[in-house]
Design an enzyme around this catalytic site. Sequence first.
Site, PDB file in Angstrom:
ATOM      1  N   ILE A  37     -40.230 -37.052 -19.419  1.00  0.00           N
ATOM      2  CA  ILE A  37     -40.797 -35.709 -19.609  1.00  0.00           C
ATOM      3  C   ILE A  37     -42.181 -35.630 -18.974  1.00  0.00           C
ATOM      4  O   ILE A  37     -42.517 -34.653 -18.291  1.00  0.00           O
ATOM      5  CB  ILE A  37     -40.834 -35.354 -21.117  1.00  0.00           C
ATOM      6  CG1 ILE A  37     -39.408 -35.353 -21.677  1.00  0.00           C
ATOM      7  CG2 ILE A  37     -41.501 -33.993 -21.329  1.00  0.00           C
ATOM      8  CD1 ILE A  37     -39.320 -35.193 -23.186  1.00  0.00           C
ATOM      9  N   PHE A  41     -47.528 -37.811 -24.619  1.00  0.00           N
ATOM     10  CA  PHE A  41     -46.082 -38.066 -24.599  1.00  0.00           C
ATOM     11  C   PHE A  41     -45.735 -39.460 -25.104  1.00  0.00           C
ATOM     12  O   PHE A  41     -44.663 -39.665 -25.668  1.00  0.00           O
ATOM     13  CB  PHE A  41     -45.529 -37.980 -23.165  1.00  0.00           C
ATOM     14  CG  PHE A  41     -45.738 -36.663 -22.491  1.00  0.00           C
ATOM     15  CD1 PHE A  41     -44.918 -35.592 -22.776  1.00  0.00           C
ATOM     16  CD2 PHE A  41     -46.756 -36.498 -21.573  1.00  0.00           C
ATOM     17  CE1 PHE A  41     -45.108 -34.367 -22.157  1.00  0.00           C
ATOM     18  CE2 PHE A  41     -46.947 -35.280 -20.945  1.00  0.00           C
ATOM     19  CZ  PHE A  41     -46.124 -34.218 -21.238  1.00  0.00           C
ATOM     20  N   THR A  75     -41.113 -33.220 -32.407  1.00  0.00           N
ATOM     21  CA  THR A  75     -39.657 -33.339 -32.320  1.00  0.00           C
ATOM     22  C   THR A  75     -38.946 -32.535 -33.401  1.00  0.00           C
ATOM     23  O   THR A  75     -39.488 -32.371 -34.510  1.00  0.00           O
ATOM     24  CB  THR A  75     -39.245 -34.821 -32.469  1.00  0.00           C
ATOM     25  OG1 THR A  75     -37.830 -34.896 -32.669  1.00  0.00           O
ATOM     26  CG2 THR A  75     -39.910 -35.491 -33.658  1.00  0.00           C
ATOM     27  N   TYR A  96     -38.472 -42.187 -37.102  1.00  0.00           N
ATOM     28  CA  TYR A  96     -38.959 -41.544 -35.879  1.00  0.00           C
ATOM     29  C   TYR A  96     -39.561 -40.172 -36.219  1.00  0.00           C
ATOM     30  O   TYR A  96     -40.705 -39.874 -35.860  1.00  0.00           O
ATOM     31  CB  TYR A  96     -37.807 -41.407 -34.874  1.00  0.00           C
ATOM     32  CG  TYR A  96     -38.121 -40.484 -33.737  1.00  0.00           C
ATOM     33  CD1 TYR A  96     -39.190 -40.739 -32.879  1.00  0.00           C
ATOM     34  CD2 TYR A  96     -37.375 -39.313 -33.533  1.00  0.00           C
ATOM     35  CE1 TYR A  96     -39.487 -39.865 -31.835  1.00  0.00           C
ATOM     36  CE2 TYR A  96     -37.669 -38.450 -32.496  1.00  0.00           C
ATOM     37  CZ  TYR A  96     -38.730 -38.725 -31.659  1.00  0.00           C
ATOM     38  OH  TYR A  96     -39.036 -37.858 -30.643  1.00  0.00           O
ATOM     39  N   HIS A 114     -29.311 -42.090 -24.568  1.00  0.00           N
ATOM     40  CA  HIS A 114     -29.078 -40.661 -24.758  1.00  0.00           C
ATOM     41  C   HIS A 114     -27.713 -40.228 -24.240  1.00  0.00           C
ATOM     42  O   HIS A 114     -27.181 -40.785 -23.274  1.00  0.00           O
ATOM     43  CB  HIS A 114     -30.187 -39.860 -24.085  1.00  0.00           C
ATOM     44  CG  HIS A 114     -31.505 -40.061 -24.765  1.00  0.00           C
ATOM     45  ND1 HIS A 114     -32.493 -40.851 -24.240  1.00  0.00           N
ATOM     46  CD2 HIS A 114     -31.957 -39.620 -25.949  1.00  0.00           C
ATOM     47  CE1 HIS A 114     -33.510 -40.869 -25.079  1.00  0.00           C
ATOM     48  NE2 HIS A 114     -33.210 -40.129 -26.123  1.00  0.00           N
ATOM     49  N   ARG A 174     -23.945 -42.989 -36.073  1.00  0.00           N
ATOM     50  CA  ARG A 174     -25.223 -43.665 -35.800  1.00  0.00           C
ATOM     51  C   ARG A 174     -26.163 -43.305 -36.955  1.00  0.00           C
ATOM     52  O   ARG A 174     -26.230 -42.147 -37.346  1.00  0.00           O
ATOM     53  CB  ARG A 174     -25.769 -43.119 -34.474  1.00  0.00           C
ATOM     54  CG  ARG A 174     -26.945 -43.836 -33.920  1.00  0.00           C
ATOM     55  CD  ARG A 174     -27.339 -43.263 -32.570  1.00  0.00           C
ATOM     56  NE  ARG A 174     -27.897 -41.919 -32.666  1.00  0.00           N
ATOM     57  CZ  ARG A 174     -28.385 -41.231 -31.635  1.00  0.00           C
ATOM     58  NH1 ARG A 174     -28.363 -41.750 -30.429  1.00  0.00           N
ATOM     59  NH2 ARG A 174     -28.878 -40.033 -31.795  1.00  0.00           N
ATOM     60  N   ASP A 211     -28.692 -39.582 -38.018  1.00  0.00           N
ATOM     61  CA  ASP A 211     -28.295 -38.371 -37.284  1.00  0.00           C
ATOM     62  C   ASP A 211     -27.975 -37.218 -38.238  1.00  0.00           C
ATOM     63  O   ASP A 211     -27.022 -37.313 -39.018  1.00  0.00           O
ATOM     64  CB  ASP A 211     -27.015 -38.650 -36.463  1.00  0.00           C
ATOM     65  CG  ASP A 211     -27.306 -39.030 -35.030  1.00  0.00           C
ATOM     66  OD1 ASP A 211     -28.415 -38.757 -34.548  1.00  0.00           O
ATOM     67  OD2 ASP A 211     -26.393 -39.593 -34.384  1.00  0.00           O
TER      68      ASP A 211
HETATM   69  N1  UDP Z   1     -24.279 -39.673 -29.175  1.00  0.00           N
HETATM   70  C1  UDP Z   1     -22.970 -40.143 -29.090  1.00  0.00           C
HETATM   71  N2  UDP Z   1     -22.703 -41.184 -28.268  1.00  0.00           N
HETATM   72  C2  UDP Z   1     -23.668 -41.803 -27.528  1.00  0.00           C
HETATM   73  C3  UDP Z   1     -24.991 -41.326 -27.591  1.00  0.00           C
HETATM   74  C4  UDP Z   1     -25.270 -40.252 -28.429  1.00  0.00           C
HETATM   75  O1  UDP Z   1     -22.064 -39.625 -29.765  1.00  0.00           O
HETATM   76  O2  UDP Z   1     -23.350 -42.776 -26.814  1.00  0.00           O
HETATM   77  C5  UDP Z   1     -24.572 -38.522 -30.038  1.00  0.00           C
HETATM   78  C6  UDP Z   1     -25.658 -38.802 -31.072  1.00  0.00           C
HETATM   79  O3  UDP Z   1     -25.108 -39.384 -32.229  1.00  0.00           O
HETATM   80  C7  UDP Z   1     -26.214 -37.396 -31.303  1.00  0.00           C
HETATM   81  C8  UDP Z   1     -26.043 -36.698 -29.950  1.00  0.00           C
HETATM   82  O4  UDP Z   1     -25.080 -37.489 -29.234  1.00  0.00           O
HETATM   83  O5  UDP Z   1     -25.424 -36.710 -32.252  1.00  0.00           O
HETATM   84  C9  UDP Z   1     -27.318 -36.648 -29.134  1.00  0.00           C
HETATM   85  O6  UDP Z   1     -27.888 -37.943 -29.137  1.00  0.00           O
HETATM   86  P1  UDP Z   1     -29.084 -38.356 -28.205  1.00  0.00           P
HETATM   87  O7  UDP Z   1     -29.355 -39.814 -28.427  1.00  0.00           O
HETATM   88  O8  UDP Z   1     -28.816 -37.912 -26.805  1.00  0.00           O
HETATM   89  O9  UDP Z   1     -30.309 -37.467 -28.711  1.00  0.00           O
HETATM   90  P2  UDP Z   1     -30.992 -37.324 -30.169  1.00  0.00           P
HETATM   91  O10 UDP Z   1     -30.233 -36.202 -30.841  1.00  0.00           O
HETATM   92  O11 UDP Z   1     -30.901 -38.613 -30.881  1.00  0.00           O
HETATM   93  O12 UDP Z   1     -32.389 -36.935 -29.841  1.00  0.00           O
END
Ligand code: UDP
Length: 329
Positions: free
Chosen positions: A12, A72, A116, A140, A188, A280, A283
């Site tokens: 970013i 950042f 965030t 976080y 990501h 994960r 989330d």
């Molecule tokens: N996600 C997923 N598989 C992956 C990576 C991420 O299903 O290999 C899901 C994650 O659980 C979340 C969404 O994708 O629901 C976005 O995750 P990311 O890590 O991109 O961004 P965050 O929401 O953590 O900032």
Amino acid sequence: MNVLLTGGAGYIGSHVARALKGAGHTPVVYDSLVKGHAEAVRGLKFVQADVSDGAALRQAMTENQIEAVIHFAAFIEAGESVGMPDKYFHNNTVIGLTLLDAMRDCGVKKMVFSSTAAVYGKPDRVPIEETDRLAPINPYGASKLCVEYMMQAYATAYGLGFVALRYFNVVGAHPAGDIGEAHNPETHLIPLVLQVPLGQRKEIKIFGDDYDTPDGTCIRDYIHVCDLADAHILAVGAIEPGRVKVYNLGNGEGFSVRQVIETCCEVTDFDIPARVAPRRPGDPDRLVASSTRAVNELSWQPKFPYLKEIVAHAWQWHRNHPHGYGGAQ
Ligand code: UDP
């Protein structure tokens, strides 16, 4: 304005540095290069140092007659933070305090902070407004919210002025194609999905399909990194002494993990296999922004609100730089 960007060689930060320069400001990139990339600095003024180094910060602020900071530099993985809270509170919160003290001591009175959507935790409703309940569900989000609280105290006590930008999911890459996302390891969703058509990964794992959403996968609000960068320029101009202004930045539309994968299939014209894996940690089910305040108060107007175009810019970057910086083809 002379603006110091901590983490300015990151994903970013590098897009904001370019936007600042385009708007007539003088960005000074301050980055340890532990996570950032020298190639992303692209000829701007550069100081290689760590934000934990208060003396180096003071020197950089004084020598470059810095008037504003955009902060950042941080660790950003919500899932990782659950098992490693020490890393997040040290690097995001404690180091944030080091930066605020350096600013106060050097008479730098303005800061834009990368906050965030994770400060909201599991929201009571979507779209989320800035006045909604703050209740992070991972370290976080908590580590960033602590910095927002510190900013409020420093605004009141020392008259500093702040804008906290609460980012939703920042994705895409500069349409020029020469700067983009390059995390190592990548965690990501969109860059990982795009590794499949690049031949670097066999399939994408979907982290949980039993969330309280229509298709059971998590819903997020994806915002183009260049639109986010534009908001920083407007934010720098909106800082007022003794105040903390807070803005959500998203597109106001939620996409599930499955919908994101489908969009990536369309853009890349590749059938991307997906397999459901365990959730994960950390989330929330859904995060969608109301950015009405940024639109009304900052006159912010996203240029790339459509997910397909956002993914197309990401795909252009990753296809031409399959190994990130230094690995261009
Ligand atoms: N996600 C997923 N598989 C992956 C990576 C991420 O299903 O290999 C899901 C994650 O659980 C979340 C969404 O994708 O629901 C976005 O995750 P990311 O890590 O991109 O961004 P965050 O929401 O953590 O900032």
